[in-house]
Design an enzyme around this catalytic site. Structure first.
Site, short mmCIF file in Angstrom:
data_model
loop_
_atom_site.label_atom_id
_atom_site.label_comp_id
_atom_site.label_asym_id
_atom_site.label_seq_id
_atom_site.Cartn_x
_atom_site.Cartn_y
_atom_site.Cartn_z
N ASP A 1 -9.39 5.09 -13.95
CA ASP A 1 -10.74 4.93 -14.48
C ASP A 1 -11.19 6.24 -15.15
O ASP A 1 -10.39 7.16 -15.32
CB ASP A 1 -11.70 4.50 -13.37
CG ASP A 1 -11.80 5.50 -12.23
OD1 ASP A 1 -11.44 6.68 -12.41
OD2 ASP A 1 -12.26 5.10 -11.14
N GLN A 2 -12.44 6.33 -15.49
CA GLN A 2 -12.96 7.49 -16.20
C GLN A 2 -12.86 8.79 -15.39
O GLN A 2 -12.83 9.88 -15.94
CB GLN A 2 -14.42 7.22 -16.58
CG GLN A 2 -14.94 8.09 -17.68
CD GLN A 2 -16.30 7.59 -18.17
OE1 GLN A 2 -16.99 6.85 -17.49
NE2 GLN A 2 -16.67 8.01 -19.37
#
Length: 137
Positions: free
Chosen positions: A20-21
């Site tokens: 994810d980020q």
């Protein structure tokens, strides 16, 4: 007596697209890691999903349980240990552990798959060739 000690260890490097980020592996990607572990376990026994399907056997997953301990991160090397839980009957069960490169336990997991006859679409017993292979030392 079948050999339940047969296990495999698969090493993978976490890819950017699996995170994810924050650079943490997205939780749904662990199922794919487990699948890679199972695939490598089967290959170590001399079989593959492709070979089994060519011989009329499918192995759908019917149960998946994952206990997340700590996250894996982008670019880490993870190690997936796959071990047969018990003697296959109509189903085959695996236990897994995933560790990072620092040997920290990230995940413990379990899957159950069933043997399905591709022609009849019905449950079937584990193929004899798998039972014979598990009886080898």
């Amino acid at each position: 007596m079948p050999n339940l000690s047969k296990k495999t260890v698969t090493e993978l490097r976490v890819r950017y697209g699996e995170t994810d980020q924050m650079g943490v592996v997205y939780y749904g990607n662990y199922a794919a890691y487990l699948e890679q572990g199972r695939t490598d376990w089967l290959r170590a026994q001399g079989f593959s999903y492709k070979w089994m399907e060519a011989n009329g056997v499918q192995l759908p997953v019917v149960k998946l349980s994952i206990d997340y301990k700590r996250p894996a991160h982008y670019d880490e090397v993870i190690r997936i240990t796959t071990k047969l839980r018990n003697i296959p009957t109509y189903k085959i069960e695996f236990d897994y552990e995933i560790h990072n490169q620092d040997n920290q336990l990230l995940v413990s997991a379990y899957t159950a798959l069933v043997f399905v006859d591709m022609e009849t679409k019905k449950l079937m017993k584990a193929p004899d060739y798998l039972d014979q292979k598990l009886r080898e030392e």
